[in-house]
Design a protein around this motif. Structure first.
Motif: not given
Lengths: 282, 317
Positions: B198-202
């Motif tokens: 899972t790649i979670i970016a902002t």
């Protein structure tokens, strides 16, 4: 009974309330509260402010008041309760857990009459300015009042607000400074001398009124009425109100010692004896 | 694999400016304040159309935040704009007492966040603001990824009753989210379905995460990619559901690894679904002068850094 006598009786009861609130929890700030009792009485009972105890946060079509030096909450709470904002008995809960009467005033617990939290000093004038600008946008001709401590003017944010108010002709704002000359560590002269306050406000472009005895009900009424008459003329109005910290309780007067200290049982009795019950204790 | 198309590089601050201009036309209660940075915040169009609803406070951010709090009393919805550094650290106590604790409906609009502010250097490149703001009770924290999302977020937060911190930036970056998107506060945007990581970016790292996912795909690694525009309240369900599926996570943000999105994700997973995590973020450091691209590379804030972090986290599964 004359109107002045009625107001003085109200103020005397407020003094009792202040002493009893801080005594009960052995904490709080009686000195500045006692010194500003006439001021609060004049605002809420003396016809200075048009205000509605059926509290509405937006306060449209009424005058607004902001207390910047929030530590004098006991005088604010007593005045609000006795003006119909909330039950007088609730003064019993001052500074207790689960109370709406927090050590410093807050909107957080929904206490009627409070429109912003204050306590961390130097912020109230800016909030009052914003509320005054909102009134202009809403074409609401009512006034915004603010009270600041003199020691509090050592906070730089005040001078940002003072500069803004004059530069932008916020002339529906009356800021009163409680000149009691005391702060926690001593007199303002010894802690950080602030020079000529009148000259400072005038240099920033304010219309300044000096109220020589902020503990004389008639003078407070006259001074605040004079301040109201000077609104709407392109300048914010400042009332430099000289008071005696601890006024009305002889051993608390003329010293910073009672800034944030509660009386013991014996001191309470002495203080109450000097301020006989008028409207009935809570 | 779905393709996200850059429709032309634009700065997120211009998305804010356009959103504010639209609000000026549609919501008479919206007012704006600025502390001597009108051009940088792209607020001129709003001011030209609504001069009476704009308040220039001068270089006096503390007073600006207090005034914004006061303007809510009377029903206004103030949008107070300045650089992220001056919108948070400089005025933390004003925000804490007069806005957050007082429950005021103020929108704090922070441009030039992170190292991509560029050449001005560390005095202006705040990397701690998400942490500062998310710790305030009741504060909503949003960090948008491109022009379209920033515009949509600006418009959406006017409808939310309560204090909001809206974080955006200076450089022109890929504009790839839909022009007509519906911005839902607190709702994650799922960019890719994947099974390995899972790649979670902002913020600016979302586009980098997309680039990374495409390259990882060429290496046979399938990434689940989530765009978290709202760091608080966090869409915990989206995160947990994804990590349950993939078993590991990489978080990516233009912010210190202390206090940022990564920590919020780690806390969520520690409580609900512990999993190996790698943090693409600055490592407890200040920034410095340089071009945005140079700084993103030097501080490990790009697609390449996300790929490296992914390879590392996969070995920890």
């Amino acid at each position: 009974m004359s109107k002045i006598k009625e107001l003085e009786d109200f103020a005397t009861q407020v003094r009792r309330d202040i002493l009893r609130q801080v005594h009960k929890v052995n904490s709080g700030h009686p000195g500045g509260s006692l010194g500003c009792t006439e001021f609060f009485t004049a605002l809420y009972q003396g016809g200075i402010m048009e205000h509605n105890p059926e509290f509405n946060m937006d306060g449209k079509e009424e005058d607004l008041f902001f207390l910047s030096n929030g530590h004098i909450s006991p005088v604010f709470y007593s005045t609000l309760a006795r003006s119909g904002y909330f039950p007088v008995d609730e003064l019993n809960t001052f500074r207790l857990i689960n109370s709406r009467l927090q050590g410093h005033p807050t909107t957080h617990e929904g206490l009627p009459g409070i429109r912003v939290a204050s306590g961390s000093l130097g912020q109230g004038m800016s909030v009052a300015l914003g509320a005054a600008q909102a009134k202009k946008l809403n074409k609401d001709n009512h006034l915004v009042f603010a009270l600041l401590g003199d020691g509090e003017l050592q906070e730089g944010q005040n001078w940002e607000a003072i500069m803004y108010a004059a530069g932008n002709k916020v002339d529906n704002l009356i800021a009163t400074v409680d000149l009691n000359g005391q702060q926690i560590d001593g007199s303002t002269e010894t802690v950080l001398p602030m020079g000529n306050m009148k000259a400072k406000f005038e240099a920033f472009g304010w219309d300044v009124i000096e109220l020589e005895d902020g503990n004389n009900m008639q003078q407070v009424l006259d001074g605040l009425n004079e301040a109201k008459s000077r609104t709407g003329k392109g300048k914010p109005v400042c009332v430099l109100m000289t008071t005696v910290m601890g006024n009305g309780v002889d051993f608390m007067m003329h010293t910073h010692a009672w800034h944030g200290k509660a009386p013991n049982d014996e001191q309470l009795e002495t203080g109450l004896a000097q301020n006989p019950e008028t409207l009935g204790d809570y | 694999m779905k393709t996200y198309i850059d429709t032309g590089k634009k700065d997120t601050r211009s998305g804010f400016g356009e959103g504010l201009t639209e609000l000026g036309r549609t919501n008479p209660n919206v007012v704006a304040l600025c502390a001597d940075l009108i051009g940088s915040l792209k607020m001129q169009d709003f001011i030209d159309e609504n001069p009476e609803r704009f308040f220039q406070t001068g270089i006096a951010e503390a007073n600006m935040m207090g005034m914004a709090a006061g303007l809510t009393i009377g029903g206004k919805i103030p949008f107070a704009g300045t650089f992220a550094n001056f919108a948070t650290g400089r005025v933390y106590d004003q925000i804490r007492q007069s806005i957050a604790y007082s429950g005021k409906n103020v929108k704090i609009c922070a441009s030039h966040s992170g190292v991509t502010l560029g050449e001005d250097g560390a005095t202006h490149q705040i990397l701690e603001d998400i942490g500062l703001m998310k710790m305030l009770p009741g504060m909503t924290v949003i960090n948008t990824c491109d022009f379209n999302q920033t515009k949509a977020a600006t418009i959406a937060i006017a409808e939310h009753d309560g204090p909001v911190y809206l974080r955006f930036g200076r450089p022109k970056v890929a504009n790839f989210t839909a022009e007509d998107q519906k911005f839902e506060i607190g709702k994650a945007v799922h960019l890719y379905e994947g099974r390995d990581v899972t790649i979670i970016a902002t913020g600016h790292l979302v586009w980098e995460a997309i680039q990374a996912a495409q390259k990882l795909s060429e290496k046979g690694i399938s990434a689940d990619v989530i765009n978290i525009h709202t760091i608080k309240p966090l869409d915990e369900k989206a995160i947990i559901d994804s990590v349950k599926k993939t078993g590991c996570v990489v978080t990516a943000e233009e912010h210190n690894f202390l206090g940022g999105l990564g920590e919020s994700v780690a806390r969520t997973l520690a409580e609900h679904n512990p999993a190996p995590q790698e943090f693409v973020a600055t490592q407890d450091t200040f920034g410095e002068s340089g071009t945005p691209d140079q700084l993103m590379e030097k501080y490990g804030l790009n697609a390449e850094a996300i790929i490296k972090a992914t390879e590392k986290v996969l070995k920890r599964k």
